[in-house]
Design a protein around this motif. Structure first.
Motif, mmCIF file in Angstrom:
data_model
loop_
_atom_site.group_PDB
_atom_site.id
_atom_site.type_symbol
_atom_site.label_atom_id
_atom_site.label_comp_id
_atom_site.label_asym_id
_atom_site.label_seq_id
_atom_site.Cartn_x
_atom_site.Cartn_y
_atom_site.Cartn_z
ATOM 1 N N VAL A 39 -33.986 18.477 -44.380
ATOM 2 C CA VAL A 39 -32.460 18.958 -43.683
ATOM 3 C C VAL A 39 -32.294 19.390 -42.549
ATOM 4 N N VAL A 40 -32.883 19.110 -41.601
ATOM 5 C CA VAL A 40 -33.292 19.020 -39.959
ATOM 6 C C VAL A 40 -32.648 17.858 -39.885
ATOM 7 N N GLU A 41 -32.060 16.719 -40.589
ATOM 8 C CA GLU A 41 -31.992 15.126 -40.698
ATOM 9 C C GLU A 41 -30.495 15.211 -41.319
ATOM 10 N N ALA A 42 -30.610 15.934 -42.542
ATOM 11 C CA ALA A 42 -29.339 15.388 -43.015
ATOM 12 C C ALA A 42 -28.324 16.396 -42.363
ATOM 13 N N PHE A 43 -28.211 17.778 -41.414
ATOM 14 C CA PHE A 43 -27.480 18.723 -41.231
ATOM 15 C C PHE A 43 -27.409 18.534 -39.734
ATOM 16 N N TYR A 44 -28.462 17.760 -38.856
ATOM 17 C CA TYR A 44 -28.346 18.139 -37.346
ATOM 18 C C TYR A 44 -28.464 17.276 -36.817
ATOM 19 N N ASN A 45 -27.992 15.887 -37.567
ATOM 20 C CA ASN A 45 -27.933 14.425 -36.888
ATOM 21 C C ASN A 45 -26.389 14.405 -35.671
ATOM 22 N N TYR A 46 -26.769 13.734 -34.650
ATOM 23 C CA TYR A 46 -25.711 13.403 -33.902
ATOM 24 C C TYR A 46 -24.547 13.274 -34.625
ATOM 25 N N ASP A 47 -24.489 11.818 -35.071
ATOM 26 C CA ASP A 47 -23.256 11.646 -36.120
ATOM 27 C C ASP A 47 -22.321 13.311 -36.792
ATOM 28 N N ARG A 48 -23.007 13.606 -37.440
ATOM 29 C CA ARG A 48 -23.030 15.000 -38.452
ATOM 30 C C ARG A 48 -21.949 15.466 -37.329
ATOM 31 N N ILE A 49 -22.528 15.848 -36.623
ATOM 32 C CA ILE A 49 -22.749 17.203 -35.546
ATOM 33 C C ILE A 49 -21.138 16.321 -34.757
ATOM 34 N N ARG A 50 -21.105 15.221 -34.138
ATOM 35 C CA ARG A 50 -19.885 15.033 -33.263
ATOM 36 C C ARG A 50 -19.003 14.739 -34.482
#
Ligand SMILES: CC(C)(COP(=O)(O)OP(=O)(O)OC[C@H]1O[C@@H](n2cnc3c(N)ncnc32)[C@H](O)[C@@H]1OP(=O)(O)O)[C@@H](O)C(=O)NCCC(=O)NCCS
Length: 168
Positions: A39-50
């Motif tokens: 979940v953390v990798e899918a939702f809270y990675n740098y590219d997604r948050i950017r």
């Protein structure tokens, strides 16, 4: 002094940190490690948050961050799911900064934005075993409506989300 502002690219790493730490602190004892890692990798990675701080709309209003001396100590955001219906999609704090009123300040900012978009009601999903989340939302005037399987868990462990609602 805590201030809450609409997040920009300077806040990406801080958002990733508080969401990751907050997620582990909330679910680390109740869910399998591999599940939380996914979940953390899918939702809270740098590219997604950017992408989530740069591409905003009515349906995803962007992140709001709580800043303490420039440091991100909390993050949350939501969007419109209907013409007059808003939803809080995410809200996390630095686990060491709970119960200082920071979560309320972020929720207030999201709520003001959703009222500007025309919301008269607001929804949130909270997991059944998240007592702190449930107490918080009830203290903020949300009331329980119904339960459903957690979004995005198809074919995985069965987690139950509680749907909460309030008029705004
Ligand atoms: C839920 C969360 C966002 C709340 O933010 P917070 O800054 O700790 O909450 P606040 O200080 O603004 O408000 C706390 C309120 O919740 C209640 N509350 C929740 N847990 C409490 C506790 N352990 N002790 C005392 N009050 C508690 C209080 O009634 C208080 O209401 P009040 O201001 O009317 O007294 C935060 O605790 C958090 O990040 N938790 C982990 C992640 C999470 O559960 N996110 C939501 C999932 S959808």
């Amino acid at each position: 002094m805590i201030s809450v502002v609409k997040a920009n690219q300077q806040h990406i790493e801080g958002i990733a940190r508080v969401c990751t730490d907050g997620h582990w602190a909330t679910y680390g004892h109740s869910k399998p490690k591999a599940y939380i890692e996914r979940v953390v990798e899918a939702f809270y990675n740098y590219d997604r948050i950017r992408q989530e701080v740069t591409e905003t709309s009515k349906h995803w209003g962007g992140y709001f961050v709580a800043l303490d001396d420039g440091e991100v100590v909390g993050a949350g955001g939501g969007g419109m799911t209907g013409d007059t219906t808003g939803e809080l999609f995410v809200l996390y704090l630095d686990p060491d900064r709970r119960n200082e009123g920071i979560g309320t300040k972020i929720l207030d900012a999201v709520t003001i934005q959703q009222k500007e978009f025309g919301a008269i009601e607001q929804w949130v999903s909270v997991e059944k075993d998240n007592d702190m989340g449930i107490t918080f939302y009830e203290a903020r005037g949300f009331s329980y409506q119904y339960e459903r399987e957690s979004y995005g868990n198809e074919g995985e462990e069965d987690y139950i989300s509680l749907r909460y609602y309030r008029l705004i």
